[in-house]
Design a protein around this motif. Structure first.
Motif, PDB file in Angstrom:
ATOM      1  N   ARG A  74      27.307  23.076  40.828  1.00 19.62           N
ATOM      2  CA  ARG A  74      27.797  24.400  40.486  1.00 19.62           C
ATOM      3  C   ARG A  74      28.857  24.831  41.498  1.00 19.62           C
ATOM      4  N   ALA A  75      29.879  25.478  41.003  1.00 19.18           N
ATOM      5  CA  ALA A  75      30.937  25.976  41.886  1.00 19.18           C
ATOM      6  C   ALA A  75      31.172  27.442  41.585  1.00 19.18           C
ATOM      7  N   ASP A  76      30.913  28.302  42.530  1.00 22.72           N
ATOM      8  CA  ASP A  76      31.173  29.730  42.350  1.00 22.72           C
ATOM      9  C   ASP A  76      32.333  30.133  43.253  1.00 22.72           C
ATOM     10  N   ASN A  77      33.216  30.914  42.700  1.00 27.94           N
ATOM     11  CA  ASN A  77      34.435  31.219  43.431  1.00 27.94           C
ATOM     12  C   ASN A  77      34.814  32.674  43.260  1.00 27.94           C
ATOM     13  N   LYS A  78      35.214  33.267  44.333  1.00 24.17           N
ATOM     14  CA  LYS A  78      35.578  34.673  44.257  1.00 24.17           C
ATOM     15  C   LYS A  78      36.746  34.926  45.210  1.00 24.17           C
ATOM     16  N   PRO A  79      37.942  34.582  44.780  1.00 25.44           N
ATOM     17  CA  PRO A  79      39.103  34.820  45.644  1.00 25.44           C
ATOM     18  C   PRO A  79      39.651  36.228  45.422  1.00 25.44           C
ATOM     19  N   ASN A  80      39.366  37.139  46.325  1.00 29.32           N
ATOM     20  CA  ASN A  80      39.736  38.537  46.104  1.00 29.32           C
ATOM     21  C   ASN A  80      41.011  38.920  46.841  1.00 29.32           C
ATOM     22  N   LEU A  81      41.686  39.878  46.267  1.00 31.48           N
ATOM     23  CA  LEU A  81      42.878  40.442  46.904  1.00 31.48           C
ATOM     24  C   LEU A  81      42.749  41.950  46.882  1.00 31.48           C
ATOM     25  N   MET A  82      42.983  42.584  48.007  1.00 35.98           N
ATOM     26  CA  MET A  82      43.014  44.043  48.036  1.00 35.98           C
ATOM     27  C   MET A  82      44.303  44.459  48.728  1.00 35.98           C
ATOM     28  N   THR A 123      38.378  37.138  50.793  1.00 36.97           N
ATOM     29  CA  THR A 123      39.094  38.378  50.507  1.00 36.97           C
ATOM     30  C   THR A 123      40.259  38.527  51.468  1.00 36.97           C
ATOM     31  N   VAL A 124      41.419  38.731  50.908  1.00 35.11           N
ATOM     32  CA  VAL A 124      42.573  39.063  51.742  1.00 35.11           C
ATOM     33  C   VAL A 124      42.872  40.536  51.525  1.00 35.11           C
ATOM     34  N   ILE A 125      42.917  41.276  52.610  1.00 30.93           N
ATOM     35  CA  ILE A 125      43.167  42.709  52.531  1.00 30.93           C
ATOM     36  C   ILE A 125      44.501  43.005  53.210  1.00 30.93           C
ATOM     37  N   VAL A 126      45.402  43.609  52.466  1.00 27.62           N
ATOM     38  CA  VAL A 126      46.653  44.046  53.072  1.00 27.62           C
ATOM     39  C   VAL A 126      46.513  45.545  53.299  1.00 27.62           C
ATOM     40  N   GLU A 127      46.403  45.934  54.547  1.00 28.18           N
ATOM     41  CA  GLU A 127      46.137  47.339  54.852  1.00 28.18           C
ATOM     42  C   GLU A 127      47.411  48.179  54.732  1.00 28.18           C
TER      43      GLU A 127
END
Lengths: 249, 442, 486
Positions: B364-372, B338-342
């Protein structure tokens, strides 16, 4: 009549233009020439009101109205036009729709009725006919996927549609081969009339073979170091900008 | 008694069980008195969460239930280790710039920083806490806000760690190798909880190598490193983990970056029973830049999990995250970043990319590239792919006379090199070249 | 484009007002159950609707499951707790329960629809669009029925379907979204009052776009529509859902369920333009809570389900139109524009579950966050080990307008096998200063320039809508962006 008086302006708090004064009368052609870094692009961006290039002192009026107090869109509706050196691509926005929007913004400003899509088709066809342009790329989005030449032609078409009082041509020759340059320049001259003044910003003399300026101004280190008639371009051709820098120092 | 059991193997331990274990260890004098306050913070935090279950947000993709059931032993005294045993493990470049842990405990007499004495200070954490109260404060503050249950277990059970300081304006003359050794302990698996606090001074420059090439059997490695990178400092971490046995391996890196600092991490791993690499990264002041480049080549039943949180807290910072995985057999990879830009962190630049080569149906490949994103003048992107080697390129190579295996190996190496080429320390790079790049295509 | 504008003068007029124009309430007596939810209420709803026992059983099962469930909290939205006992779960216009023809429909209701621009009147009706209008909970009129009936197509309210086509209802109701699927769908399953039912028989291409306008009228009435669309072998249907709601001070809960079933070689295209009341621009008060479960199953081989949504309304949107790609070679698509302004919060996206071989899915999502709103994309792509040769491509882009808004992306990309591929790409950026400057240099105001650039950003999605709705969507977006400046 565009009157620029002692204009000081810059970028990120640094003064790049250090006091420019220039009067452009109806129907005149002025050329601003200068080496890289002279302040040519700051000059054009400040005139059209780019927020990153604010004026810090001096004045700019068009037919007596203070342009510096206006938002960029108001300046445009007053009749100031800039043909961009690198026109930006706007995905998803159809070129004709965009042109109609700009045209109608100006019509509304003048208190005239807006043109509907059908009427506007006629207007655009006429202008394209005048400029000997084909309609193919009008189906596309604004500047998206256009070649360098097409982008420049599109700028001139916009100028034709908007009929400005003062058109700034910012390095309109950059990135064009000689044939395309000729076409673009000829089109500009077709649009030129007693009501339209041109400010031609260029690094090179070659554009002036096609667009004959009444006045030439040499810009160096944020100042106009010399003004003169068409002969100045020829002088520049032989001496280069260095001669003028020395003169300025 | 040299080792004490963390008991109640076989059932899922509750926070109360862990508390009871802790008390027993305390009574047995397992802990260092200067660090007991820190241990208590970790224990208290762990009590809030217990072992992470499937619903725990940080462990969505990683089942650690067998960890919660396992019985571990904590070493009160580390097993006997000789300097030559240590040296056998070191890179040629780090013999006199080494920080050594045995069974999770910092070993002052086995460590040696003579090559970088003028630039670096090294102290046992207990001593650093006594001499410099601000180090203790900062470490405690960080520990109090830790919300990762496994990292809290480290804080609760760490015996003694090390504090490293790179002096302002200095450039460490040799890379610093952080060596974690563990004894093979037959009766029960070992629990190791190494702790490192690193302070890189203003304008200082240093490379760290953390390398793990030896098989220690079934044990739990649970390390935490707290890093402060001061203004304009430049830090590289090369983390190479090439054992792929039955170990549980948890690695947590907390980084605080100040103005214009640069911290880069390269991680190359081959996975184990469970490997989890957690990164908690704060870009606290303008112009800080960070980068993670990670490669995991997994086979058998390896489980490899990456968990990263990067916070842009000031304007003009940049972050680049690249996670690449090659998944064979029944291996599993998961990447949750997770990348968070405050608010106020305008001018932020961030890119995240996760690329998986999945070469088996049971992997199995699980991926969760989050942006906030909470600021508007930003340029942030992320991408993730799950795929296979490009058939057209394979075919092209084969049409030039390579066998399919050779072509595949060549493509896999190319895939890996985007990460491994970033290892600038030549000896570390050589280790990776010999092992990882050879292994691929097996 | 100009033709479409002429086709829908009502819609155009509807959008010409700056403020939310649909904030009026029709004065009409209605038959409303008292507030509160319990088993008696569930039974009463079923009794009043004269449903078969199987439907009552379904409701009771859902109700029991709902009691055991907790409201989900994982979405990136923030709102005060909802008191589910504070709603009335049934509301119907009082005069008559069912309307056989337009003549029976009370004048006030027809006027409401006229104000909304819904062309119920046969003369005024947009050609080629059939409307099953929902006024609060009871369907009041269905147009084009005859023409559809000739083709063997069933398009009616779900209440009517339960009486007229019990075997289809029994077979398909709850087959995609089961009674206890999630908190809101369970609530819907227990208390749904009406909605649309569509059945396209084998080898039939539905000759017109089908459309439902939802309309919420009764104050503090929860809306629990239930829509079921079944496309049999080799059939095709395009369905449009449009929403608009009156302005109220208290929150309104909307928990709809939409189920789509596509059999072999069938295709369902489901388009939504969602414009529920978003709440007060300054405070966010009074907006709709939109907690919707939409799911389709590509049950048959070579089947296709395509979701297109333009989400501009609601105080809170919680919505993930999904596809279960069970049939081999089936295709799932999700095209979305979500615009949030003011205090709106949206957490929306999709799920693509690849279970069959050679299944394909495409996700294109555009999120725009302005003012102090929050806009999140949440999407799940699952490749099962047996979904050999399957592909997914996802692109989700966010655009931030102003520095107080926030945009989030939460993709879940899971599973895989040795021959499937998943590609996901996403970006977040703000409106380019250079683009803005270029448009303004041509005399276009900043507001219009922002709106033009945002519309351009969404163009790919708008082009997926049936043509007359493309224009509506563009205008809606411009309308919503008025007063918003980057």
């Amino acid at each position: 009549m565009l009157v620029i008086d002692n204009l000081v302006a810059g970028f990120e708090g640094m003064d790049i233009l250090k006091g420019i004064s220039l009067t452009v009368n109806k129907g005149e052609i002025h050329s601003i020439m200068g080496p890289n870094g002279a302040g040519k692009s700051t000059f054009s961006k400040t005139l059209v009101g780019h927020p990153e290039y604010p004026a810090s002192s001096g004045s700019v009026t068009l037919d007596g109205k203070n342009l510096l107090e206006m938002e960029p869109d108001q300046r445009a509706r007053e009749g100031l036009f800039m043909a961009y050196q690198n026109p930006v691509e706007i995905p998803g926005v159809n070129n004709v729709e965009f042109l109609r929007m700009a045209y109608n913004a100006k019509r509304a400003h003048l208190g005239l009725e807006e043109a509907d899509p059908m009427d506007f088709q006629d207007i655009i066809q006429e202008k394209m006919g005048l400029l000997s342009m084909s309609g193919v790329f009008m189906e596309r989005d604004v500047n998206e996927g256009y070649s360098g030449g097409e982008k420049k032609k599109n700028e001139i078409l916009q100028m034709a549609v908007l009929e400005p009082k003062v058109a700034i041509l910012d390095e309109i020759d950059s990135g064009l081969d000689i044939d395309a340059l000729k076409v673009v320049a000829e089109n500009i001259m077709k649009l030129k009339n007693e009501n339209t003044a041109l400010i031609v910003i260029t690094h090179y003399q070659r554009l002036l073979d096609y667009i004959k300026p009444d006045h030439i101004h040499i810009l160096s280190q944020g100042r106009i170091v010399k003004s003169g008639g068409p002969e100045l371009a020829l002088e520049l051709e032989s001496t280069g900008y260095n001669g003028f820098n020395t003169e300025a120092a | 008694m040299n080792a004490v059991a963390i008991k109640r193997a076989g059932t899922v331990k509750t926070p109360d069980d862990v508390m009871a274990d802790f008390r027993e260890l305390l009574v047995n004098g397992c802990f260092t008195k200067e660090l007991v306050g820190l241990n208590a913070v970790g224990l208290e935090n762990f009590n809030q969460t217990g072992f992470p279950g499937r619903k725990s947000e940080k462990f969505t993709y990683l089942d650690v239930s067998d960890l919660a059931k396992a019985g571990f032993h904590l070493r009160k005294e580390p097993s006997q280790t000789t300097p030559s045993q240590v040296e056998a493990q070191l890179l040629p470049s780090t013999h006199k710039s080494r920080v050594v842990f045995v069974d999770g405990i910092y070993m002052e007499h086995l460590s040696d920083i003579s090559a970088i004495r003028d630039q670096v200070e090294l102290l046992p954490l207990s001593e650093a806490f006594t001499q410099f109260p601000e180090i203790k404060d900062t470490t405690l503050q960080r520990a109090i806000h830790e919300d990762d249950p496994i990292a809290n277990l480290n804080t609760a059970f760490t015996i003694n760690g090390a504090h490293l300081r790179i002096k302002d304006g200095e450039q460490a003359q040799a890379p610093i190798e952080i060596l974690f050794l563990a004894a093979r302990y037959k009766a029960y698996p070992l629990f190791t909880a190494p702790r490192l606090v690193i302070d890189v001074g203003r304008g200082a420059k240093v490379d760290f190598i953390i390398k793990n090439t030896k098989e220690y059997g079934s044990y739990l490695h649970n390390s935490v490193m707290d890093v402060s990178a001061r203004e304009s400092s430049d830090v590289n971490f090369y983390h190479i983990s090439l054992h792929s046995g039955p170990a549980w391996r948890f690695f947590k890196l907390n980084v605080d970056q100040y103005a214009k600092s640069s911290v880069k991490l390269v991680n190359v791993s081959t996975g184990s029973r469970i490997s989890r690499y957690a990164y908690d990264w704060n870009l606290k002041e303008p112009g800080a830049t960070m980068e993670i480049r990670s490669l995991a080549t997994l086979s058998n039943k390896a489980k490899n999990h990456k968990y990263a949180t990067v916070r842009h807290q000031a304007p003009g910072c940049s972050s680049r995250l690249l996670f690449k995985n090659v998944i064979n057999d029944e291996a599993r990879s998961s990447v949750d970043s997770t990348v968070i830009v405050e608010p106020g962190a305008s001018g932020s630049f961030s890119e995240q990319l996760i690329r998986n080569l999945l070469v088996s149906d049971k992997g199995r490949a699980d991926n969760k590239p989050n942006l906030m994103i909470h600021a508007d003048d930003v340029q942030c992107s992320h991408g993730a792919t799950i795929g296979q080697l490009d058939e057209e390129i394979l075919f092209y190579f084969m049409s030039r006379g390579l066998t399919r295996d050779e072509a595949a190996r060549s493509l896999l190496n190319a895939f890996a090199r985007e990460v491994t080429n970033s290892i600038k320390e030549p000896y570390a790079a050589a280790v990776v070249d010999e092992t990882i790049l050879q292994r691929r295509g097996e | 484009m100009s033709e479409a504008t002429q086709l829908q003068p009502e819609v155009q007029q509807l959008l010409s007002d700056k403020e939310y124009k649909f904030g009026f309430k029709t004065e009409i007596d209605s038959d409303t159950l008292p507030k509160g939810l319990n088993e008696r209420v569930v039974r009463e709803i079923s009794r009043r609707k004269e449903e078969p026992d199987s439907v009552l059983d379904f409701r009771l099962e859902a109700y029991r499951r709902w009691l055991e469930m907790k409201e989900p909290t994982w979405a990136h939205v923030d709102y005060p707790p909802i008191d589910f006992q504070d709603f009335s779960y049934y509301s119907a216009p009082k005069n008559k329960k069912k309307y056989k023809s337009l003549d029976d429909v009370p004048k006030e209701i027809l006027e409401t629809f006229t104000k909304l621009g819904i062309p119920l009147d046969e003369q005024k009706r947009i050609s080629n669009v059939a409307v099953d209008a929902v006024f609060d909970s009871v369907s009041v009129a269905t147009t084009h029925k005859k023409k559809l009936a000739e083709a063997g197509i069933i398009f009616c309210s779900i209440s009517e379907a339960m009486v007229e086509y019990p075997e289809l209802i029994e077979k398909y109701l709850g087959s995609v979204v089961p009674a206890g699927d999630n908190f809101y769908s369970a609530l819907n399953s227990a208390v749904f009052t009406d909605g649309s039912f569509v059945y396209i028989p084998p080898n039939t291409k539905c000759p017109m776009e089908l459309s439902t306008y939802f309309r919420m009228n009764e104050k503090e009435t929860g809306q629990f529509e239930r829509t079921l669309i079944v496309a049999a072998e080799n059939s095709y249907v395009s369905y449009i859902e449009g929403c608009t709601a009156p302005q109220f001070d208290t929150r309104q809960l909307h928990a709809a369920v939409v189920e789509l079933v596509a059999l072999d070689n069938a295709e369902i295209k489901y388009s939504t333009v969602q414009n529920w009341y978003p709440g007060d621009k300054e405070t966010g008060a009074g907006g709709i809570y939109n907690f919707v479960t939409k799911r389709g199953i590509c049950k048959g081989k070579n089947s296709k389900i395509s979701w297109t949504q333009i989400e501009t309304g609601s105080a809170i949107t919680w919505k993930y139109p999904s596809c279960i790609l069970r049939g081999d070679n089936s295709v799932g698509e999700f095209y979305s524009v979500a615009l949030t302004t003011g205090h709106q919060q949206a957490d929306t996206g999709t799920k693509m579950l690849h279970l069959g071989k050679n299944t394909r899915s495409v996700i294109i999502s555009k999120g725009i966050a302005a003012d102090t709103s929050s806009n999140a994309y949440r999407g799940r792509v699952l490749m099962s080990p047996v979904a050999a040769g399957s592909r997914n491509f996802t692109q989700c882009d966010s655009l931030l307008v102003g520095s107080k808004s926030s945009a989030h992306t939460f993709p879940y990309i899971e599973g895989g096998n040795s021959s499937s591929r998943v590609e996901h790409e996403a970006s977040t950026s703000k409106i380019s200063e250079e683009q803005l400057m270029y448009l303004m240099q041509r005399g276009i105001s900043k507001e219009a320039a922002v709106s033009t650039i945002v519309n351009g950003f969404c163009k790919d999605i708008f082009d997926r809508l049936p043509m007359e709705f493309t224009v509506e969507a563009e205008k809606l977006l411009s309308l919503k962006l008025e007063g918003v400046v980057g």
